[in-house]
Design a protein around this motif. Structure first.
Motif: not given
Length: 541
Positions: A406-427
């Protein structure tokens, strides 16, 4: 303050001083018409933002029974007006003669306007012209009218990236068609990008089938006039032009409710007026002043109540000031037992009147000797349930459980909006609060991921995780039976940013017999209630 307000009129050649003093004492002499007009100036409120993002968007405007709407718009040869009892504004995608490449140079992205405004000032200090926008999150753009051409934008981008500004990027969009507002009347279809709407009785009914707050269409009544106009994002905004005192009537019941005690309602009315006047510059990029939702103040037109109308009338023209300047009149629902410093949530110049206040009428906790920056003190404070102004409210203490996925999902959505490479995290391997403020607010969190260590600061914590109701919380790890990490429990208190005025806390203080000025002094130490006048400055812009 009477001397400040009236001293320039004491030497008026046409009014003998004795007559003037008598008139002042009797309350018969008024300020000049211009000052009175300023005290009830027209505001431009974006009541429907980003209309036209979908072809199904529709706004129905109606006159009240026995009245008519007047529609005014420009034509190639001048101005045309139409009258009708009802009109439906719709959206049609019209092809462009040739595809248009729309570019925006994004300098930063923020959860709150306050941090966007501060970041914009930092860019200006470097000699870069910027504008604050809100296409979704608050963003700082390189100013479009200054960096007009692709060459200029790319030159600026490369210059910034060469100086380690790695988060700056170009947002590119190819437009083959453009949303265009239209309506049908008398057998004609009118396509217009701007439309002014007035009513003979000064009330317009709006049924919004494009609503950002609810999926259920609802009809609202707006006084004043309306204008449909383009915004900075290729869609439209419906703007309500409304006197400030009428606007405040539509804010207070929807921010605080109509049932709290009179003193609490009066305090909210003073803050709503102060907030509006200090924040008129928020939507300069879109050519209006304030929005109608929680990014500004919740405003629902003439959905008003006698109790709140009475509070607005009793405080008419009154604002809250610090050293004769409008304060940053921020407020929230529930503090969780202690309010936050301005810099606990946002960057920028300190506000002397926005300091941590233990939200209790009694001396329940001493921050000077028991700082909540200490984790042990903080957990002890959070275990307390009684003696606070907000005790009993569901938001006062809360607990939210989130799994690692759930935390991964939240973070991916957040960083996707910011156009950040961290949008690619998996764990996610570990989450930790690494710094707190004196008032216990989370200032910094670190997240260990498969893509490296992520650092989150201040109010961005709420955006990145979604589950915290505020930044007043601690983390407890949750383990599976095999002792491996499953997720975390967020244990906290309060709802909202926590800076300034606690709405639920003010209700308790009013019930204890506190006046509105005493309540405001409690939450904003060192401030003063004043009538709006030429001696009051509007603060930072």
């Amino acid at each position: 303050m009477q001397t400040k307000i009236y001293k320039k009129y004491f030497t008026h050649k046409l009014i003998p001083i004795t007559i003037l003093i008598t008139a002042l004492l009797l309350g018969l002499y008024k300020r000049p018409a211009e000052a009175l007009e300023e005290s009830n100036r027209l505001l431009k409120i974006g009541v429907i933002q980003r209309f036209g993002t979908k072809t199904t968007d529709k706004i129905t405007l109606r006159a009240t029974p026995g009245d008519q709407l007047t529609l005014s718009f420009k034509t190639p040869v001048g101005k045309e007006t139409l009258t009708t009892e009802k009109v439906e504004l719709k959206i049609k995608m019209r092809p462009q003669e040739k595809a248009l490449l729309k570019e925006r140079l994004i300098l930063s992205s923020h959860r709150s306007y306050e941090n966007a405004e501060e970041d914009a000032q930092l860019w200006k200090n470097k000699g870069i012209e910027v504008e604050v926008t809100q296409p979704g999150r608050w963003k700082v753009w390189a100013k479009r009218e200054v960096y007009k051409t692709p060459l200029l934008r790319r030159w600026l981008l490369e210059s910034l990236q060469a100086n380690s500004n790695t988060n700056v990027y170009l947002d590119l969009e190819v437009l083959k068609q453009r949303p265009t507002a239209y309506w049908e009347m008398n057998g004609y279809t009118y396509h217009r990008h701007e439309l002014d709407i007035t009513a003979g009785k000064d009330i317009i009914l709006v049924n919004n089938q494009f609503n950002q707050d609810t999926a259920i269409p609802e009809e609202r009544r707006y006084a004043g006039s309306l204008k449909l106009q383009p915004n900075a994002y290729g869609s439209y905004t419906l703007v309500n032009n409304i006197p400030i005192e009428t606007y405040i009537r539509g804010v207070v019941p929807h921010e605080l409710g109509a049932w709290p005690p009179k003193a609490s309602l009066e305090a909210q009315a003073i803050l709503a007026r102060t907030y509006a006047l200090r924040n008129l510059h928020r939507f300069v990029a879109d050519n209006y002043e304030l929005c109608a939702n929680t990014h500004c103040q919740v405003y629902k037109g003439l959905d008003v109540y006698p109790e709140t109308d009475e509070a607005v009338a009793a405080t008419r023209g009154k604002v809250l000031t610090y050293e004769d300047e409008l304060i940053d009149a921020v407020y929230f629902a529930v503090s969780g037992g202690v309010t936050a410093d301005f810099n606990d949530l946002w960057n920028g110049t300190e506000r002397p009147y926005l300091r941590p206040v233990v939200d209790s009428a009694n001396n329940i906790w001493d921050l000077s000797t028991n700082s909540l920056a200490d984790e042990q003190n903080f957990r002890k404070f959070m275990s307390l349930q009684k003696g606070f102004n907000e005790e009993g409210w569901i938001e006062f203490r809360w607990r939210e459980v989130v799994s690692l996925p759930g935390i991964v999902s939240y973070l991916k959505s957040y960083f996707r909006e910011k156009k950040s490479p961290f949008a690619q995290i998996e764990t996610v391997k570990n989450v930790e609060v690494t710094e707190r403020s004196l008032a216990g607010r989370v200032l910094k969190m670190t997240v260990e991921t498969d893509k490296g260590i992520i650092e989150l600061n201040k109010d961005e914590v709420q955006n990145a995780f979604w589950v915290p109701w505020s930044t007043l919380f601690y983390l407890d790890p949750i383990y599976k039976p095999d002792k491996t990490l499953w997720g975390y429990s967020f244990v906290g208190g309060g709802f909202g940013h926590g800076v300034g005025f606690s709405q639920k806390g003010s209700i308790k203080l009013a019930e204890l017999g506190w006046s509105s000025d005493r309540i405001l002094s409690f939450y904003f130490p060192g401030t003063e209630i004043q009538p709006l006048s030429e001696s009051v400055t509007f603060g930072q812009k």
